[in-house]
Design a protein around this motif. Structure first.
Motif, PDB file in Angstrom:
ATOM      1  N   UNK A  49      39.007  70.974  41.361  1.00 53.86           N
ATOM      2  CA  UNK A  49      39.035  70.416  42.921  1.00 53.86           C
ATOM      3  C   UNK A  49      37.399  69.494  42.588  1.00 53.86           C
ATOM      4  N   UNK A  50      36.811  69.266  41.432  1.00 56.07           N
ATOM      5  CA  UNK A  50      35.720  68.803  40.769  1.00 56.07           C
ATOM      6  C   UNK A  50      36.529  67.887  40.535  1.00 56.07           C
ATOM      7  N   UNK A  51      37.130  67.997  39.724  1.00 55.73           N
ATOM      8  CA  UNK A  51      37.769  66.719  38.511  1.00 55.73           C
ATOM      9  C   UNK A  51      38.214  66.418  39.393  1.00 55.73           C
ATOM     10  N   UNK A  52      39.373  66.497  40.380  1.00 53.87           N
ATOM     11  CA  UNK A  52      39.465  65.159  41.318  1.00 53.87           C
ATOM     12  C   UNK A  52      38.860  64.573  42.044  1.00 53.87           C
ATOM     13  N   UNK A  53      37.957  65.612  42.816  1.00 53.95           N
ATOM     14  CA  UNK A  53      37.204  64.403  43.311  1.00 53.95           C
ATOM     15  C   UNK A  53      36.278  63.367  42.748  1.00 53.95           C
ATOM     16  N   UNK A  54      36.050  63.572  41.091  1.00 61.07           N
ATOM     17  CA  UNK A  54      35.626  62.154  40.307  1.00 61.07           C
ATOM     18  C   UNK A  54      36.924  61.549  40.272  1.00 61.07           C
ATOM     19  N   UNK A  55      37.873  61.764  40.116  1.00 58.15           N
ATOM     20  CA  UNK A  55      38.593  60.890  39.956  1.00 58.15           C
ATOM     21  C   UNK A  55      39.040  59.681  41.359  1.00 58.15           C
ATOM     22  N   UNK A  56      39.085  60.762  42.348  1.00 54.91           N
ATOM     23  CA  UNK A  56      39.149  60.083  43.473  1.00 54.91           C
ATOM     24  C   UNK A  56      37.987  59.479  44.346  1.00 54.91           C
ATOM     25  N   UNK A  57      36.422  59.549  43.263  1.00 57.65           N
ATOM     26  CA  UNK A  57      35.533  58.797  43.631  1.00 57.65           C
ATOM     27  C   UNK A  57      35.707  57.032  43.387  1.00 57.65           C
ATOM     28  N   UNK A  58      35.473  56.362  43.533  1.00 62.02           N
ATOM     29  CA  UNK A  58      35.154  55.187  42.877  1.00 62.02           C
ATOM     30  C   UNK A  58      33.899  54.944  42.721  1.00 62.02           C
ATOM     31  N   UNK A  59      32.359  55.858  44.002  1.00 64.68           N
ATOM     32  CA  UNK A  59      31.523  55.901  42.869  1.00 64.68           C
ATOM     33  C   UNK A  59      30.049  57.026  42.087  1.00 64.68           C
ATOM     34  N   UNK A  60      30.571  57.954  42.566  1.00 63.80           N
ATOM     35  CA  UNK A  60      30.131  59.153  41.161  1.00 63.80           C
ATOM     36  C   UNK A  60      31.321  59.259  40.524  1.00 63.80           C
ATOM     37  N   UNK A  70      20.684  55.726  37.565  1.00 60.60           N
ATOM     38  CA  UNK A  70      21.724  56.863  37.892  1.00 60.60           C
ATOM     39  C   UNK A  70      20.993  57.237  39.357  1.00 60.60           C
ATOM     40  N   UNK A  71      21.283  57.827  40.024  1.00 60.09           N
ATOM     41  CA  UNK A  71      21.406  58.355  41.516  1.00 60.09           C
ATOM     42  C   UNK A  71      22.051  59.915  41.607  1.00 60.09           C
ATOM     43  N   UNK A  72      21.588  61.131  42.078  1.00 58.75           N
ATOM     44  CA  UNK A  72      21.692  62.583  41.949  1.00 58.75           C
ATOM     45  C   UNK A  72      21.581  62.416  43.489  1.00 58.75           C
ATOM     46  N   UNK A  73      22.959  63.086  43.640  1.00 56.75           N
ATOM     47  CA  UNK A  73      22.905  63.945  45.264  1.00 56.75           C
ATOM     48  C   UNK A  73      23.443  65.392  45.308  1.00 56.75           C
ATOM     49  N   UNK A  74      22.190  66.211  45.966  1.00 56.76           N
ATOM     50  CA  UNK A  74      22.492  67.288  45.435  1.00 56.76           C
ATOM     51  C   UNK A  74      21.363  68.311  46.796  1.00 56.76           C
ATOM     52  N   UNK A  75      22.714  69.175  47.130  1.00 53.22           N
ATOM     53  CA  UNK A  75      22.634  70.205  48.508  1.00 53.22           C
ATOM     54  C   UNK A  75      23.176  71.759  47.874  1.00 53.22           C
ATOM     55  N   UNK A  76      22.781  72.183  49.031  1.00 50.79           N
ATOM     56  CA  UNK A  76      23.593  73.520  48.897  1.00 50.79           C
ATOM     57  C   UNK A  76      24.716  73.824  49.019  1.00 50.79           C
ATOM     58  N   UNK A  77      25.031  74.752  48.492  1.00 51.11           N
ATOM     59  CA  UNK A  77      27.088  75.353  48.821  1.00 51.11           C
ATOM     60  C   UNK A  77      26.425  76.891  49.497  1.00 51.11           C
ATOM     61  N   UNK A 116      26.486  62.526  40.413  1.00 52.39           N
ATOM     62  CA  UNK A 116      25.443  61.680  39.900  1.00 52.39           C
ATOM     63  C   UNK A 116      26.674  60.244  40.205  1.00 52.39           C
ATOM     64  N   UNK A 117      25.690  59.085  40.454  1.00 54.17           N
ATOM     65  CA  UNK A 117      26.333  58.109  40.462  1.00 54.17           C
ATOM     66  C   UNK A 117      25.603  57.073  39.594  1.00 54.17           C
ATOM     67  N   UNK A 118      26.485  55.837  39.891  1.00 57.47           N
ATOM     68  CA  UNK A 118      26.318  54.993  38.032  1.00 57.47           C
ATOM     69  C   UNK A 118      25.758  53.698  39.005  1.00 57.47           C
TER      70      UNK A 118
END
Length: 382
Positions: free
Chosen positions: A105-116, A171-178, A195-197
């Motif tokens: 799922x994380x791999x899929x999110x990266x592929x579908x995200x233009x930012x992260x 770079x910019x990192x967004x983090x939050x609890x699961x 992480x975002x470039x």
């Protein structure tokens, strides 16, 4: 004691005061016009820079909202939350199937995200990266990183700007609890970080300098005064140029305003600045004063040319006027000198209907009277 201006000629005296009286109002008007032009340019450009500042800050906040929404959506995804308790104390064995699904799922999110460009999940007890879209990160310890410790303390989204050695770029990192899926025993399963470039995302927005002329630019600084974005006049500025004073310092300390100041080049600028609380960024939109005042200086140049032409024209008119006024006076002066030297036949040729004409006639009458009296006296002596 002040020394007064002395004139040896009435013609020069009149010409001087004609010029003063004619040019002084014109000079005053030119000065007022220039000052008003400068003030108008400052107010107009100040409003424009403030509008650009507010628009770009609004765009940055909207962009941040979208990225926060993205990463929250991932943290709340059921497949991600099904990883359960991450191993760390030996009490919770690793669920390989859940890990496999979470990684997919994380791999899929990266592929579908233009930012992260990557996501990873950190064990809340050990600080160890358990799952990552970049397999080389798995097993690394992140317990000393703010993007790990701050979400654990606050339970909220944390945003951190830094220079990524991995990217060799800002770079910019967004983090939050699961959080666990059990509402009755809600606790943190892990810390999700993305992480975002910045060069491939936010910078494109900030580098749009429409409406800012040839010298305008936007400046983003962190709390430590480090520049975070690319600049027009400084190559590779992010995390290399520090501007913790002046307008940038005010912005990073939470202030908002519009002011004339000196920028990192030592150039005088007009700057509109503010603070972005969620990222603790200072934001500045600025433009060189020399460009802002260029229209006023152009008007001043034309005004000075007009003033020079006016001086020439007024000098010609003043010369003609003083010549007309002083000619009978100079003629009477010459007649008086001739009479003083004994030439009693000297007379004025001025024929005017004004006071000078009357004075010349009275002068001639007086000369006739003097000549007559002297003739009588000479006749009596004979």
């Amino acid at each position: 004691m002040e020394k007064k201006i002395q004139f040896k000629s009435i013609k020069l005296r009149l010409a001087f005061w004609f010029l003063v009286m004619a040019l002084l109002p014109l000079i005053i008007v030119c000065k007022i016009n220039y000052d008003m032009g400068v003030d108008f340019s400052t107010i107009k450009e100040g409003h424009k820079l403030a509008a650009i500042r507010d628009l770009k800050v609004q765009q940055v906040n909207r962009w941040l909202d979208h990225r926060i929404s993205d990463i929250r959506g991932i943290a709340e995804d059921d497949c991600i939350r099904e990883i359960g308790e991450l191993p760390g104390t030996g009490e919770h064995p690793r669920n390989d199937l859940a890990f496999h699904h979470a990684r997919e799922n994380l791999d899929r999110f990266v592929r579908n995200s233009p930012n992260f460009f990557d996501f990873f999940i950190i064990n809340p007890r050990s600080g160890r990266v358990e799952i990552s879209t970049d397999r080389s990160l798995e097993g690394e310890n992140r317990s000393d990183k703010s993007y790990f410790t701050m979400p654990l303390q606050t339970g909220q989204v944390y945003i951190e700007t830094y220079y990524s050695k991995y990217l060799d770029k800002p770079a910019l990192t967004f983090s939050l609890p699961i959080y666990s899926m059990d509402d009755r025993d809600r606790h943190i399963l892990g810390i999700l970080a993305g992480r975002i470039n910045l060069e491939d995302s936010l910078y494109d927005m900030l580098l749009n300098r429409s409406g800012m002329g040839e010298t305008g630019e936007t400046l983003v600084v962190g709390q430590d005064g480090m520049v975070l974005n690319e600049l027009r006049w400084y190559e590779k500025a992010p995390f290399k140029l520090k501007v913790d004073g002046g307008v940038a310092g005010r912005a990073s300390r939470g202030e908002t305003g519009i002011v004339e100041a000196t920028d990192y080049r030592g150039e005088k600028v007009l700057a509109a600045y503010t603070f972005i609380p969620r990222t603790h960024w200072g934001f500045v939109a600025k433009q060189d004063l020399r460009e802002i005042y260029a229209p006023s200086r152009l008007i001043l140049r034309y005004t000075l040319i007009l003033l020079l032409i006016s001086i020439i024209g007024i000098s010609v008119v003043a010369s003609l006027l003083t010549r007309t006024i002083t000619r009978p006076i100079l003629e009477m002066t010459q007649v008086a000198k001739r009479i003083e030297q004994g030439d009693l036949s000297a007379r004025n040729r001025t024929a005017r209907a004004d006071e000078l004409g009357y004075l010349a006639q009275a002068f001639d009458t007086m000369a006739d009277s003097i000549a007559s009296n002297m003739a009588i006296q000479e006749g009596g002596q004979l």
